[in-house]
Design a protein around this motif. Structure first.
Motif, PDB file in Angstrom:
ATOM      1  N   MET A   1     -37.667  17.036 -20.078  1.00 23.65           N
ATOM      2  CA  MET A   1     -37.492  17.754 -18.805  1.00 23.65           C
ATOM      3  C   MET A   1     -36.042  18.220 -18.651  1.00 23.65           C
ATOM      4  O   MET A   1     -35.509  18.341 -17.560  1.00 23.65           O
ATOM      5  CB  MET A   1     -37.902  16.875 -17.628  1.00 23.65           C
ATOM      6  N   ASN A   2     -35.416  18.489 -19.802  1.00 25.64           N
ATOM      7  CA  ASN A   2     -34.048  18.991 -19.858  1.00 25.64           C
ATOM      8  C   ASN A   2     -33.025  18.076 -19.190  1.00 25.64           C
ATOM      9  O   ASN A   2     -32.015  18.550 -18.667  1.00 25.64           O
ATOM     10  CB  ASN A   2     -33.982  20.404 -19.270  1.00 25.64           C
ATOM     11  N   ALA A   3     -33.281  16.761 -19.243  1.00 22.45           N
ATOM     12  CA  ALA A   3     -32.235  15.814 -18.861  1.00 22.45           C
ATOM     13  C   ALA A   3     -31.050  16.061 -19.776  1.00 22.45           C
ATOM     14  O   ALA A   3     -31.185  16.071 -21.000  1.00 22.45           O
ATOM     15  CB  ALA A   3     -32.744  14.382 -18.994  1.00 22.45           C
ATOM     16  N   VAL A   4     -29.894  16.277 -19.203  1.00 21.72           N
ATOM     17  CA  VAL A   4     -28.767  16.780 -19.979  1.00 21.72           C
ATOM     18  C   VAL A   4     -28.007  15.651 -20.657  1.00 21.72           C
ATOM     19  O   VAL A   4     -27.678  14.638 -20.047  1.00 21.72           O
ATOM     20  CB  VAL A   4     -27.835  17.635 -19.093  1.00 21.72           C
ATOM     21  N   THR A   5     -27.755  15.804 -21.937  1.00 21.55           N
ATOM     22  CA  THR A   5     -27.021  14.807 -22.715  1.00 21.55           C
ATOM     23  C   THR A   5     -25.517  15.058 -22.634  1.00 21.55           C
ATOM     24  O   THR A   5     -25.064  16.104 -22.157  1.00 21.55           O
ATOM     25  CB  THR A   5     -27.438  14.866 -24.198  1.00 21.55           C
TER      26      THR A   5
ATOM     27  N   GLY B   1     -31.853  15.524 -14.652  1.00 19.09           N
ATOM     28  CA  GLY B   1     -30.686  14.686 -14.397  1.00 19.09           C
ATOM     29  C   GLY B   1     -29.867  14.530 -15.651  1.00 19.09           C
ATOM     30  O   GLY B   1     -29.888  15.381 -16.534  1.00 19.09           O
ATOM     31  N   ALA B   2     -29.112  13.452 -15.718  1.00 16.17           N
ATOM     32  CA  ALA B   2     -28.265  13.183 -16.877  1.00 16.17           C
ATOM     33  C   ALA B   2     -28.931  12.154 -17.776  1.00 16.17           C
ATOM     34  O   ALA B   2     -29.510  11.190 -17.312  1.00 16.17           O
ATOM     35  CB  ALA B   2     -26.899  12.673 -16.423  1.00 16.17           C
ATOM     36  N   ASP B   3     -28.865  12.383 -19.068  1.00 15.21           N
ATOM     37  CA  ASP B   3     -29.409  11.442 -20.047  1.00 15.21           C
ATOM     38  C   ASP B   3     -28.392  11.305 -21.173  1.00 15.21           C
ATOM     39  O   ASP B   3     -28.354  12.136 -22.072  1.00 15.21           O
ATOM     40  CB  ASP B   3     -30.746  11.953 -20.578  1.00 15.21           C
ATOM     41  N   LEU B   4     -27.576  10.279 -21.082  1.00 16.43           N
ATOM     42  CA  LEU B   4     -26.502  10.122 -22.062  1.00 16.43           C
ATOM     43  C   LEU B   4     -26.861   9.188 -23.201  1.00 16.43           C
ATOM     44  O   LEU B   4     -26.005   8.751 -23.952  1.00 16.43           O
ATOM     45  CB  LEU B   4     -25.226   9.618 -21.375  1.00 16.43           C
TER      46      LEU B   4
ATOM     47  N   ALA C   1     -28.109   8.049 -14.343  1.00 13.89           N
ATOM     48  CA  ALA C   1     -28.993   7.679 -13.243  1.00 13.89           C
ATOM     49  C   ALA C   1     -29.835   8.831 -12.756  1.00 13.89           C
ATOM     50  O   ALA C   1     -30.909   8.626 -12.206  1.00 13.89           O
ATOM     51  CB  ALA C   1     -28.166   7.133 -12.076  1.00 13.89           C
ATOM     52  N   GLY C   2     -29.347  10.072 -12.911  1.00 11.39           N
ATOM     53  CA  GLY C   2     -30.127  11.207 -12.458  1.00 11.39           C
ATOM     54  C   GLY C   2     -31.377  11.407 -13.267  1.00 11.39           C
ATOM     55  O   GLY C   2     -32.285  12.110 -12.841  1.00 11.39           O
ATOM     56  N   SER C   3     -31.452  10.820 -14.437  1.00 14.46           N
ATOM     57  CA  SER C   3     -32.631  10.957 -15.280  1.00 14.46           C
ATOM     58  C   SER C   3     -33.498   9.720 -15.138  1.00 14.46           C
ATOM     59  O   SER C   3     -33.021   8.603 -15.221  1.00 14.46           O
ATOM     60  CB  SER C   3     -32.201  11.112 -16.743  1.00 14.46           C
ATOM     61  N   ALA C   4     -34.781   9.933 -14.915  1.00 15.63           N
ATOM     62  CA  ALA C   4     -35.691   8.818 -14.681  1.00 15.63           C
ATOM     63  C   ALA C   4     -35.597   7.808 -15.810  1.00 15.63           C
ATOM     64  O   ALA C   4     -35.710   8.142 -16.977  1.00 15.63           O
ATOM     65  CB  ALA C   4     -37.117   9.337 -14.554  1.00 15.63           C
ATOM     66  N   GLY C   5     -35.382   6.540 -15.447  1.00 16.47           N
ATOM     67  CA  GLY C   5     -35.377   5.461 -16.424  1.00 16.47           C
ATOM     68  C   GLY C   5     -34.121   5.351 -17.246  1.00 16.47           C
ATOM     69  O   GLY C   5     -34.098   4.617 -18.227  1.00 16.47           O
TER      70      GLY C   5
END
Length: 280
Positions: free
Chosen positions: A24-28, A63-66, A78-82
């Motif tokens: 879902m385009n959670a941004v890395t 959200g963000a997915d680092l 935290a913006g990315s689920a889980g």
């Protein structure tokens, strides 16, 4: 990396597309740095006169997915689920880590959009949650597909909104509405977001790219430096008093009158013809 962030030029318009539809385009971390770099390059490149920020698939940005980045597992996810920090990462964290990570991460991304010297259009194709919502709200103009929605997801994770949310939202919708969105974290449909003033226009999903192209091409034929100065004035206006705002406006016009486009605008008016702006 090139596949995770697509970039192309269409005439004088820079198209930046998040391309992780499976997430879902959670941004890395890497995507974030690439977007910041592209925005900075656009500011200094006279060939770029407008930008469109959009995404592939069903989500604009979850959200963000680092995970996989140098700050994996931190609260910036935290913006990315889980994706909130794990217990192990929390044990290793020391005072100052979180604020530094947010300052150098999510806040840098939002600031890069706000500070870009060219107009930026968000073409929101689907869900924009957490930092994804703030990424859209930081853009100068926001187009949204009918099925798009915006979610202040932080409260669902027991977190404070970051990535400029508490700065952007009150200025866009007022403090009471901002608190409602942030306190409850309910999904806000595109039509309601438009009613509140968070979105400029809602269009059918099939018309989103076409509309973004039409708007960006119109901006790309405008007086680019005048638009940049206008953007700066508007963005700063809610943080200063009237005297400061009026002084900044006068200075901006003084600077603008040294540009070719300002001279062309005046000349075209006198000569009763359409202006031909060069972006200089």
């Amino acid at each position: 990396m090139s596949a995770a962030v697509l970039h192309r030029m269409e005439g004088a318009v820079s198209w930046i597309t998040l391309n992780r539809p499976e997430a879902m385009n959670a941004v890395t971390w890497d995507q974030r740095e690439r977007i910041i770099a592209l925005l900075a390059e656009a500011s200094s490149d006279p060939a770029v006169r407008a930008l469109v920020l959009t995404a592939t698939g069903k989500g604009f940005c979850a959200g963000a997915d680092l995970r996989g980045g140098p700050s994996a597992g931190s609260a910036d996810a935290a913006g990315s689920a889980g994706s909130a920090g794990s217990a192990d990462s929390a044990r290793d964290r020391i005072a100052g880590d979180v604020s530094r990570m947010i300052r150098l991460g999510a806040q840098r991304l939002i600031a890069a959009v706000l500070d870009c010297e060219k107009p930026v259009i968000a073409a929101v194709n689907g869900t924009a949650a957490g930092i994804g919502a703030h990424l859209a709200f930081a853009c100068d103009l926001v187009l949204a597909a009918e099925g798009a929605r915006f979610i202040e997801v932080f409260v669902r994770r027991g977190l404070v909104p970051d990535g400029g949310g508490a700065y952007l939202l009150p200025r866009l919708v007022g403090p009471q509405r901002a608190k409602e969105l942030m306190f409850f974290g309910d999904a806000l449909p595109a039509a309601e977001a438009a009613r509140l003033g968070l979105v400029n226009r809602v269009v059918a999903a099939s018309d989103l790219e076409k509309t973004a192209r039409a708007w960006s091409e119109r901006l790309a034929t405008g007086p680019t430096r005048a638009l940049a100065l206008t953007k700066q004035l508007v963005n700063a206006s809610l943080d200063v008093d009237r005297t400061t705002a009026f002084a900044a406006e006068a200075t901006a016009q003084e600077l603008n009158m040294t540009t070719r486009d300002a001279n062309e605008g005046v000349a075209s008016f006198v000569q009763r013809r359409p202006p031909e702006f060069e972006g200089r």
